[in-house]
Design a protein around this motif. Structure first.
Motif, PDB file in Angstrom:
ATOM      1  N   ASP A 174       0.828  -1.212   0.000  1.00  0.00           N
ATOM      2  CA  ASP A 174       0.000   0.000   0.000  1.00  0.00           C
ATOM      3  C   ASP A 174       0.860   1.259   0.000  1.00  0.00           C
ATOM      4  N   TYR A 175       1.966   1.206   0.724  1.00  0.00           N
ATOM      5  CA  TYR A 175       2.863   2.372   0.759  1.00  0.00           C
ATOM      6  C   TYR A 175       3.448   2.640  -0.629  1.00  0.00           C
ATOM      7  N   ASP A 188       0.882   4.117  -2.946  1.00  0.00           N
ATOM      8  CA  ASP A 188       0.673   5.542  -2.657  1.00  0.00           C
ATOM      9  C   ASP A 188       1.780   6.398  -3.279  1.00  0.00           C
ATOM     10  N   LYS A 239       1.251   9.135  -6.258  1.00  0.00           N
ATOM     11  CA  LYS A 239       1.614  10.540  -6.019  1.00  0.00           C
ATOM     12  C   LYS A 239       2.348  11.119  -7.228  1.00  0.00           C
ATOM     13  N   GLN A 269      -6.893   2.338  -8.030  1.00  0.00           N
ATOM     14  CA  GLN A 269      -6.945   3.574  -7.243  1.00  0.00           C
ATOM     15  C   GLN A 269      -6.591   4.839  -8.024  1.00  0.00           C
TER      16      GLN A 269
END
Length: 570
Positions: free
Chosen positions: A208-209, A212, A216, A346
């Motif tokens: 998940d990190y 992200d 970004k 996502q």
């Protein structure tokens, strides 16, 4: 021996070790086994029909290895059986190529009995020094797992582990089968539980990190693009790549080794990126990007047209099977499949840049030319117009490998080449394995482009093709020798010359009759007529085309790469 008997009696469902091994191969999708018979594997081969596996029977072990390589690229995994020493060593060049290019082959080697090995007997196919481990040591460095089946107690576990490692890591494994182990009993109940071929899950928090971080940079980028390379294919991330291309709308490019990884008829497809050897307009589009999503990259010299990439790591996110690198930060022990899936799920809507137009139209100077000489600049767009959906296209390292960059594929074309390992003659052996896989998958067309020098190393596989009733279309580029070597060094040197062969009649030497058709094509009109001939385009027999091209003609990408290789060699 008594302990073995007691262990065997304790098994509720004993099966012979060879049967267990071959039933596991069948389980993972293998339907044919390549190789050459030898006295240490003959008894094992008797088990193939019992396990619904067919025996290919190649002309030599090197060709068998090349064939197994291509069969795996089409079917997902393959198997090769050789005999101890003389057989396995003949196959090692092919196995090394498969290791280099992430191709999963289960290499099974028939060995002398375990007792003979313990006693160091002076047997044939040995070095005469009692060392029976020397050959498996040679294979250890080009295998991702080794399974030495010297005892029935752990043999089934070793087999399952080797096949799993072969699949997960997409590289060859080495399995030894001594003759006294062939009939040894193992637990057949294990076969009721399929081998777990699922990838190890990424650590959720870490995944998940990374997602992200990727999102970004992706959402902040003004001109992101996607660049797909070979390891996206080898590590089975094509479904995730397809969904990323579809949802993002981003301009999408492939490398030479990534040909076939994406649908080239898709509106997002922008062409082949190979540094200064790229299709027109491609290098400008890729190198102007402020964020490159690089998926499965292998940045070798031939894949980058002599290391001519102009892509900065600061503008790149690299996705791999064992790590993700975001600019200069690397996240180890994380697989790209899970990350890509969550990125697709996502990501917000993007504003993609326009995709540079790409097609199979001839360059203007070729379109208006009255010259009948078949040149590379003319040939490869014409090939693109002729190809059909679902074709399998093989190109030999040389002019064909670089020429295919200028061909835009229809949908679902599988491209097979050996850009990194680059073993001369690979593609003729590979053609047999690919054609066999195509036959198992409902007779997709298999098409090979190979040079008149390369085919002389492995031409015997035309015999195997005939024996197995396979129907590829083989184009032999007759350009008077080793063209790629000429461009690197020795333009007029005798070592780059070959003896001209009567290629169109060679299959007849191998026994071809009404299951073969040969052609000699020397002009553009003749090739255009051949491509429009409906009977030629039907996969009902082996077809071999002598395709005559000038000795000094080569694709632009080859010239650039060869010049870079020549400079390094100095």
């Amino acid at each position: 021996m008594a302990s073995t008997d007691i262990a065997t009696r304790e098994l509720k469902n004993p099966v012979d070790l060879a049967e267990y091994l071959f039933r596991r191969l069948h389980e993972v999708g293998i339907r044919a086994v390549h190789g050459v018979p030898g006295d240490y594997n003959l008894v094992a081969l008797d088990y193939l029909p019992k396990c619904d596996l067919s025996w290919v029977g190649n002309c030599n072990e090197l060709n068998a290895g090349y064939a197994a390589d291509a069969y795996a690229r089409v079917k997902g995994i393959s198997a090769l059986i050789t005999t101890f020493g003389v057989g396995e060593l003949s196959a090692l060049n092919a196995i090394a190529g498969a290791y280099s290019e992430f191709v999963p082959i289960v290499h099974i080697v028939g060995q002398p009995t375990t007792q003979s090995q313990k006693d160091g007997m002076l047997l044939h196919h040995t070095l005469g020094n009692g060392d029976f481990n020397v050959f498996n040591k040679m294979s250890e460095g080009i295998s991702c797992a080794v399974a030495r089946l010297n005892s029935p107690h752990d043999a089934a576990t070793l087999i399952d582990n080797a096949i799993r490692e072969c699949w997960i890591r997409s590289r060859p494994v080495y399995v030894t089968l001594p003759t006294d182990m062939i009939h040894a009993k193992v637990d057949g109940d294990r076969l009721k539980t399929p081998i777990d071929l699922s990838l190890p899950k990424n650590d959720p928090e870490k995944e998940d990190y990374v997602v992200d971080v990727v999102l970004k940079y992706l959402h902040a980028a003004k001109n992101p693009i996607i660049l797909v390379d070979a390891c996206a294919i080898r590590h089975r991330a094509l479904e995730e790549v397809r969904d990323l291309v579809e949802k993002s709308g981003l301009p999408t490019f492939v490398t030479p080794m990534g040909k076939g990884a994406v649908n080239e008829s898709h509106k997002n497809f922008g062409g082949v990126y190979a540094g200064t050897g790229s299709n027109p307009g491609v290098s400008e589009a890729v190198e102007a990007s402020d964020l490159i999503l690089s998926i499965g990259a292998i940045k070798s010299d031939f894949n980058t047209a002599g290391f001519t990439y102009r892509i900065g790591q600061l503008n790149t996110i690299d996705f791999h099977s064992t790590y993700v690198r975001v600019r200069y930060s690397e996240y180890p022990d994380i697989n790209m499949k899970g990350v890509l899936r969550k990125v697709v799920q996502q990501m917000k809507a993007l504003s993609p840049a326009p995709v540079p137009p790409i097609n199979n139209r001839l360059p203007e100077e070729e379109k208006s030319s009255t010259d009948q000489t078949i040149t590379h600049k003319w040939l490869w767009p014409i090939v693109g117009q002729w190809l059909k959906e679902n074709d399998i296209v093989l190109t030999e390292t040389g002019t064909a490998n670089f020429g295919i960059w200028d061909t835009r594929f229809p949908a679902n074309v599988t491209a097979i080449s050996q850009v990194l390992w680059g073993s001369i003659g690979y593609s003729m052996g590979a053609c047999q394995g690919a054609a066999l896989a195509a036959k198992e998958l409902n007779n997709r067309r298999t098409i090979l482009f190979i040079g008149d020098g390369s085919i002389q190393l492995t031409v015997q596989e035309l015999s195997t093709i005939l024996k197995n009733k396979l129907n590829p279309i083989v184009f032999v580029i007759c350009n008077d020798g080793y063209t790629i070597e000429r461009y690197i060094h020795g333009w007029d040197a005798g070592y780059n010359d070959i003896q001209p062969w009567d290629f169109a009649n060679i299959p007849k030497v191998f026994g071809a009759k009404d299951n073969y058709q040969g052609y000699r094509i020397k002009t553009r009109d003749e090739l255009n007529q051949l491509f429009t001939d409906e009977s030629f385009n039907v996969s009902d027999k082996l077809r071999l085309v002598e395709l005559y091209m000038p000795r000094d003609d080569a694709p632009a990408g080859l010239k650039l790469t060869a010049a870079a290789a020549a400079k390094r060699n100095e």
